[in-house]
Structure formats: C-alpha cells, structure tokens
Design an enzyme around this catalytic site. Structure first.
Site, PDB file in Angstrom:
ATOM      1  N   CYS A 252      34.979  45.513  16.078  1.00 43.67           N
ATOM      2  CA  CYS A 252      34.227  46.727  16.398  1.00 43.67           C
ATOM      3  C   CYS A 252      34.946  47.414  17.544  1.00 43.67           C
ATOM      4  CB  CYS A 252      32.805  46.348  16.824  1.00 43.67           C
ATOM      5  SG  CYS A 252      31.851  47.760  17.428  1.00 43.67           S
TER       6      CYS A 252
ATOM      7  N   ASP B  61      46.788  35.229  23.735  1.00 43.53           N
ATOM      8  CA  ASP B  61      45.431  35.008  23.282  1.00 43.53           C
ATOM      9  C   ASP B  61      45.303  33.566  22.796  1.00 43.53           C
ATOM     10  OD1 ASP B  61      42.933  35.734  22.655  1.00 43.53           O
ATOM     11  OD2 ASP B  61      43.383  36.634  20.734  1.00 43.53           O
TER      12      ASP B  61
END
Length: 312
Positions: free
Chosen positions: A241, A134
């Site tokens: 989320c 990432d």
C-alpha cells in the site's frame, strides 16, 4: 589517519554514485541507544503482528558490532524506485505498491552493494564487511537517519528532502573507520496527512505504526485469512500500500528512477480487473518471475484480490 579516513569516505561515496545509488551516507557503528526503548515498546504492544522475526535478535538489531566483528562504520545507500509510468490507480483499479512493479529490489541492491564492497577491498585493502538489504536484523531507517540521508516521518518511512520517500535502503557494515555524516532535522512540522489518510488507522500516533493494522502487513505478511473488520478498507490494494507516501507533500519531489530492472512487466499496464480475478499460475509466474509479489504466492494474491474486490 584522518586524511585517509576522509579520502576513503570520498572515494566510497563517488563509487556509490557511479553504481547508480541516489544517496550515500556514513554513520559510526555504535549502539542505537535511542531506538532501544522504542523497539521494546513496539514489540511489547504486539505491533509486529505475526512478523515473529521482528522479535528475534533484539541485541543484533541495535548493535552492528554483533553482526560484523570490530564494525566501525555503517554505510547507508538509497536507491529510488519511483516509476516513470504508474500503473492504473483509480477507485475501481486493483493496486500494487510501486516498490513491487519490477525486479525484486533485494537482488538489485545486493548486487550493487557487493560491487561496492569489492571496490573498497580492491582500492583500500583488507576491509571486512557485510552487505544488508532489508535482511538480517538491521534497522535500516535508523541508520539512514544517522547518516543524514533524511528523517523518519510520522508514517515511519524515511523522507529525503530532495526525492521524497520512494526509495529502497541498503547498508554495508565495515570494520573500516570512515568520516560520519550528521543527522538532519525533521521537516514533518504539523502535517498529519499520512495519519489522516490511512484507511485502517495503522498510524496510531505520530511516528508509531501498528504493523498489525497496516494494509501492507495484511496483503504480504499475514499468512491466514484477512480479518473481516477491515473489509472494504483496502482501497483495492492487493500487494502492499502506498497511501501514506502518496499523500506526503514531500513526494511532490519524487523523480522517476533510473534503474530499468524496476520497470513493471509490460503486461501489467493493461491488466484488467477480470484478469486479476482470473489470474492463473502460468500468468503469475511469467509476470512476477523476479518480483517481490512472489512472496504472497498465487494463493495469497488471489486471497487479496477476493478480499479487496472493488464494489463499483
């Protein structure tokens, strides 16, 4: 040449498994032809919001050979983070994305990938390469898809048929030729559950997420105050989320992870709403010492808590 290529590939995949990775796949380090127009359109439409870094290094994102000299293979690994014990996720609970429960995954995966690279250099010889988690301009979902580890779902997360989508992705880009895996079919079919469930309508069409409308963006990436028009739409998510993943039918196959570092801090299981609302610097530092939640800093977390305060 060929037999050693396949032997090396077998060796590397076995080591990845031994290091705790759930899946490991290989792709040739070519230019990501099909991703180029999609990335360009996405950026042009401002769907990266204030994530300005997404617009940097456009060429490097699409060509691994610009990241590692003479790159020949991209090894992609998946590491499951689905928790055995979920934190409370009721209508009136403040919610944390499951990926942020434990130790920041960057540390965990980077260490494992470094071990894998060391092993490759010990067993095979002089192999040049770099590990990416990432980090740097690597389009990890595109590489995971090319390596046959899954398909990119309508919510733009990678879905694996065996364990769903709750996993981290990391890569090793090497100047070593390995045997590539082929991509697999998309199994989303006519399902639109993720699109229908997103409270801020961030999934603007199948396979397109407007990052600037996503709850994860508002609660993690956005540095200023959250716009009023999304008030009341956060379902109490205060860091990240999981809605689009939670509703995905493929996640009925999610299995608990086997990485103790990803377990939540024991205090989090009993955290009350008032404790979230009154969190101090000391408590924040203790509970999220090695967690990805540190990215928001205490002020950011307090802003998120105040913004998504349950009405019930």
């Amino acid at each position: 040449m060929h037999s050693s290529t396949s032997q090396y590939t077998t060796l590397i995949k076995a080591k990845a498994k031994e290091l705790g990775f759930d899946f490991c796949g290989v792709a040739n380090a070519d230019f990501l032809e099909e991703e180029a127009p999609r990335l360009e359109t996405w950026l042009k439409n401002g769907m990266h919001g204030q994530m300005n870094y997404m617009a940097n290094h456009f060429d490097k994102r699409l060509d691994p050979r610009l990241l590692v000299d003479d790159a020949k293979s991209v090894i992609t690994v998946l590491l499951n983070y689905y928790p055995d014990q979920k934190l409370p996720e009721g209508d009136a609970d403040y919610k944390l994305s499951k990926y942020a429960y434990g130790t920041d995954y960057h540390f965990v995966i980077k260490d494992k990938l470094k071990s894998l690279l060391d092993y490759i250099q010990e067993e095979i010889g002089e192999v040049g390469g770099r590990a990416f988690v990432d980090s740097a301009p690597v389009m990890d979902k595109a590489w995971a898809k090319r390596a046959g580890l899954g398909w990119v779902g309508k919510h733009t997360n990678l879905i694996n048929r065996e364990i769903g989508s709750f996993f981290f992705i990391g890569e090793l880009i090497l100047d070593l030729q390995l045997e590539p895996d082929g991509p697999i079919t998309d199994y989303c079919g006519t399902c639109t559950r993720c699109i229908d469930a997103c409270p801020t309508d961030a999934i603007v069409g199948p396979y397109v997420v407007d990052g600037s409308k996503c709850i994860s963006y508002f609660t993690i990436e956005l540095k200023e105050s959250i716009p009023q028009e999304v008030q009341g739409k956060f379902n109490n998510w205060i860091f990240g989320c999981d809605i689009c993943q939670d509703v995905c039918p493929w996640n009925r196959f999610a299995k608990p992870h086997k990485t103790p570092a990803f377990d939540a801090h024991p205090d989090l299981a009993t955290f009350t709403n008032s404790e979230w609302e009154e969190i101090t610097e000391d408590v924040f530092r203790e509970i999220f010492r090695r967690s990805a939640v540190k990215r928001t800093k205490l002020e950011g977390l307090k802003r998120n808590v105040a913004f998504s305060k349950p009405t019930s």
